[in-house]
Scaffold this motif. Sequence first.
Motif, mmCIF file in Angstrom:
data_model
loop_
_atom_site.group_PDB
_atom_site.id
_atom_site.type_symbol
_atom_site.label_atom_id
_atom_site.label_comp_id
_atom_site.label_asym_id
_atom_site.label_seq_id
_atom_site.Cartn_x
_atom_site.Cartn_y
_atom_site.Cartn_z
ATOM 1 N N SER A 76 0.854 -1.184 0.000
ATOM 2 C CA SER A 76 0.000 0.000 0.000
ATOM 3 C C SER A 76 0.889 1.233 0.000
ATOM 4 N N ALA A 77 0.338 2.329 -0.496
ATOM 5 C CA ALA A 77 1.091 3.581 -0.545
ATOM 6 C C ALA A 77 1.108 4.237 0.833
ATOM 7 N N VAL A 78 2.190 4.924 1.134
ATOM 8 C CA VAL A 78 2.298 5.737 2.346
ATOM 9 C C VAL A 78 2.490 7.176 1.906
ATOM 10 N N GLY A 79 1.511 8.006 2.190
ATOM 11 C CA GLY A 79 1.577 9.392 1.769
ATOM 12 C C GLY A 79 1.096 9.589 0.351
ATOM 13 N N ASN A 80 1.361 10.763 -0.184
ATOM 14 C CA ASN A 80 0.851 11.172 -1.503
ATOM 15 C C ASN A 80 1.755 10.639 -2.605
ATOM 16 N N VAL A 81 1.662 9.344 -2.854
ATOM 17 C CA VAL A 81 2.432 8.701 -3.919
ATOM 18 C C VAL A 81 1.537 7.682 -4.616
ATOM 19 N N TYR A 110 7.681 12.897 4.329
ATOM 20 C CA TYR A 110 8.161 11.515 4.107
ATOM 21 C C TYR A 110 7.026 10.647 3.557
ATOM 22 N N VAL A 111 7.325 9.988 2.457
ATOM 23 C CA VAL A 111 6.359 9.148 1.753
ATOM 24 C C VAL A 111 7.046 7.836 1.414
ATOM 25 N N GLY A 112 6.266 6.887 0.900
ATOM 26 C CA GLY A 112 6.855 5.611 0.515
ATOM 27 C C GLY A 112 5.807 4.536 0.341
ATOM 28 N N HIS A 185 -1.898 -6.698 13.740
ATOM 29 C CA HIS A 185 -2.299 -5.651 12.804
ATOM 30 C C HIS A 185 -1.187 -4.618 12.640
ATOM 31 N N ASN A 186 -0.112 -5.063 11.993
ATOM 32 C CA ASN A 186 1.052 -4.217 11.835
ATOM 33 C C ASN A 186 1.552 -4.268 10.396
ATOM 34 N N VAL A 187 2.250 -3.196 9.995
ATOM 35 C CA VAL A 187 2.874 -3.147 8.682
ATOM 36 C C VAL A 187 4.326 -2.713 8.829
ATOM 37 N N TRP A 188 5.107 -3.080 7.825
ATOM 38 C CA TRP A 188 6.467 -2.553 7.666
ATOM 39 C C TRP A 188 6.408 -1.428 6.653
ATOM 40 N N GLN A 189 7.076 -0.323 6.944
ATOM 41 C CA GLN A 189 7.070 0.826 6.046
ATOM 42 C C GLN A 189 8.492 1.202 5.642
ATOM 43 N N LEU A 190 8.626 1.619 4.402
ATOM 44 C CA LEU A 190 9.849 2.256 3.918
ATOM 45 C C LEU A 190 9.451 3.636 3.409
ATOM 46 N N ARG A 191 10.096 4.677 3.983
ATOM 47 C CA ARG A 191 9.751 6.048 3.608
ATOM 48 C C ARG A 191 11.019 6.823 3.223
ATOM 49 N N PHE A 192 10.823 7.853 2.432
ATOM 50 C CA PHE A 192 11.932 8.703 1.998
ATOM 51 C C PHE A 192 11.413 10.132 1.855
ATOM 52 N N ASP A 193 12.330 11.069 1.662
ATOM 53 C CA ASP A 193 11.997 12.497 1.572
ATOM 54 C C ASP A 193 11.398 12.799 0.193
ATOM 55 N N ALA A 194 10.105 13.076 0.175
ATOM 56 C CA ALA A 194 9.400 13.300 -1.098
ATOM 57 C C ALA A 194 9.964 14.480 -1.877
#
Length: 627
Positions: A76-81, A110-112, A185-194
């Motif tokens: 799934s997307a994290v943030g506006n991506v 931060y998005v990802g 009910h957990n997820v792993w996230q990878l985020r970076f500086d949009a």
Amino acid sequence: MISSTLASLAMTWLAGQALAIELTVSKTGGNASSPLLYGVMFEDINNSVPGDGGIHGQVLRNNGFQGDDPGLTAYSAVGNVTISQDTANPLSSAITSTLKVTVPSGATGYVGFANEGYDGVPVLGTEYDNYFYMKGDYSGTVNLRLVGNSSGIIYADHNITVDSTSANFTYYETSFTSTVSADAHNVWQLRFDASKVAGSSLNFGLVQLFPPTYNSRYNGLRDDVASFLADVKPSFLRFPGGNNIEGASPSDRWKWNETIGPVVDRPGREGDWGYPNTDALGLDEYLQWCEDMDMEPLLAVWSGLSLGGGIVSGSALDPYVDDILNELEYVLGSTDTTYGALRAKNGRTEPWDVKYLEVGNEDNLNSGCGTYANRFTLIYDAVHAAYPNLTIVASTTDTSCLPSTIPDGVITDIHHYLTPDEFIDLFDEWDNWSRDWPILVGEYASTTGNDGSTTYWSYMQGSCSEAVYMIGLERNSDIVKMASFAPLLEHFDMAEWSPDLFGLDSSPDSITGSTSYYVQKMFSTNRGTTILPVNTTADFDPLYWVTSVSDEGTYYIKLANYGSSAQNVTVNIEGTTSGQLQMLSGGETVSNYPHDVSITTQTSTVAGSGSFTVDMPAWGVAVLAVS
């Protein structure tokens, strides 16, 4: 097989008291017991033993976009991506898709993307190893997190500095520590500086997340799951199937050479149970598993039968026979050989210790019987000529499917999925079997109630019937060389087949042993080397028993009461004084459910002067160990 001294007994009941049975163990005579009798069978089934999300340590799902049509499963997307599966940027010739994360112009913060694993990511309060590939122009911080999917609680928050380019993929690995979550009910996230990617995109490939692994192996088994199995002390592992070796067609079969080397070079495949197999748990990992748990490998090879009905036989089988010989050279060959050198290149200089090879799986089914004698003979002759010390296993005991003359030393395989009463009927299955014809019971479990209902969770009556059958196996363990309950493991709510030996989900402390798990553990961890005669005036039914003695002088008496009334048993063994009693009981229909274990083995000490009394509850299974 040891015959008990059985005579008719005028058995009397006293009101409110159990039936009294006396067993006197002879200290002479008997037959040798197979040291490999109790093992386990591995098959890629139930989203648990591929084993991403199960016994293999890697807990993220769909990380290589493998299988027929994985889509964005688990992502799934994290943030506006915007995220998409990208075939224009393959990671390797094997991993032909990566995840593309597209960032709109003007984006900040931060998005990802997130990966939800197998019905959640297990957040266990431990250290994790995290690996990923990245492509695209980006220099700066990548943020890795474990987050409650609905709660928003952050259990791990870890930054690494990367320097990625659009020229090629760069590999990154790091470690971080997490606190424990309360649920799955957990997820792993990878985020970076949009702001650094705005109006462009980044690609990510083969994201991997490992909690601690068994014996700290790289790309290894998940430690808590493997340790729970290791407690059973199985003596062999039958792998890689089961049906999953066969494939829907010859091209879809399990291919050993596509399961070795770096994971990035393993294409995976659509498995036989409706979901992709990543093959991150491959041939070398299976063999390392065997070595780490001190199990004898029972390696199965494809014999020409596919589940979709395609059968390869006669001269058309020759290339596949060559493939088997190549696999054996990889496993057993010196580093001077082509495939032995490949094994060394992949990190294993010494040959693996493999002594047993099974030809196919259930070739009596799926229209395989008529050609199996020919197919088996072709494979047997080639393997035996090259490796005469290997013990070969035929995948059926049905004589109509086997060569008219079975070569000396060949073991034949039989599978039983039955009602409890049917297992009782098979208690003496091997009593009158030829002592020159060794047996593997490669799969067995009570899967249907006596009323015809499907068993989803093992319950005491069914597990007690398995114990009765196992007592029959042990009495005949001069010829029954190996036996393995199946299937091994399931991911709760993602299973295609149940009951299974044990299960788990993605929440902490979810590993749940079935009632059958505790029977297997009791019988496997209490083994003698010689099966001894037992003198009694009682008949089998409803009580069943077998006695063995170890080389160190410990006597093991295994008892199963397949009946609705308690029984009183006196066991006489001259010269013994003390020991322990393990008991499993709790009611005919009682099961262990996920997160709700009501039946486990209870252990108590016993003392006596050569005589011990055991009160056997209804549907109870016990092991008395004295010396």
